[in-house]
Design an enzyme around this catalytic site. Sequence first.
Site, PDB file in Angstrom:
ATOM      1  CG  HIS A   1      -2.026  -1.038   1.095  1.00 56.93           C
ATOM      2  ND1 HIS A   1      -2.841  -1.365   2.153  1.00 56.93           N
ATOM      3  CD2 HIS A   1      -2.415  -1.820   0.065  1.00 56.93           C
ATOM      4  CE1 HIS A   1      -3.699  -2.290   1.767  1.00 56.93           C
ATOM      5  NE2 HIS A   1      -3.459  -2.603   0.510  1.00 56.93           N
TER       6      HIS A   1
ATOM      7  CG  ASN B   1      -5.851  -9.808  14.333  1.00 56.32           C
ATOM      8  OD1 ASN B   1      -5.031  -9.044  13.848  1.00 56.32           O
ATOM      9  ND2 ASN B   1      -7.136  -9.498  14.444  1.00 56.32           N
ATOM     10  CG  LEU B   2      -6.362  -7.259  20.391  1.00 58.49           C
ATOM     11  CD1 LEU B   2      -5.190  -7.465  21.340  1.00 58.49           C
ATOM     12  CD2 LEU B   2      -6.748  -5.780  20.345  1.00 58.49           C
TER      13      LEU B   2
END
Length: 228
Positions: A105, A197-198
């Site tokens: 990105h 991941n959280l």
Amino acid sequence: MPKRIVILSGAGLSAESGLGTFRDKDGLWTKYDLAEVATPEGFAANPALVHGFYNARRANCLDARPNAAHAALAALQRQAEVTLVTQNVDDLLERAGARDVIHMHGQLNRALCAACGHRWDAPREMAPDDPCPACARPATRPDIVWFGEIPYHMAMIEAALAAAELFVSIGTSGEVYPAAGFVQEARAAGIPTLELNLEPSSGSALFTDARYGPATEIVPAWVAELGA
Ligand code: APR
């Protein structure tokens, strides 16, 4: 230890370095209209607003420090063939010692000339009428991939995925394609997939394994288990 690992990261990797995420409770997209600051149309309509948005994010990035998860990934890269693909536009992986990070990105610390395509190291602050160092036209923009634009380095990413023995996704909500589709490609190739991941992301059911918690805890623990 798997020989070839592809690791996709998102904003959750840098969250504990103080850089905001996008879709969490007080994420960036709860404060800004992404159509205004993260699309070509928004930039055309108000380049000063968009430069101001990225100037502020660039300043935050300069003040931030790599965290234990960035350091663990850089250490892993020294022990195995690791392709680091990131949706993040910060340089915290590089500042932690990682190499050849693929920024699909774009990057906050790079500028792009919309007229001639020249790229250069971005100054701390950019303004709409800054002249391009190559063609001198006032067409400079942040070197960020906006919604509706084609992410960078997709052929390189696809090649790495095709040769991988393990796909790992760290700190991303799995809401934005093509990154969110990489786990499906890995599954189609028959390789194991791991989500760090959280909390479970929108694609969590697609992963063969998962660990949940803060990246600064679960990423170093996972890398240590691999023996890096
Ligand atoms: N440790 C691990 N994961 C975390 C942490 C943390 N400390 N904090 C947040 N997360 C997780 C959240 O649970 C969420 O799943 O990180 C993810 C962040 O999701 P998003 O805010 O959607 O960010 P991201 O997935 O990187 O967004 C992808 O969207 O707006 C575009 O271009 C932008 O690259 C961005 C893309």
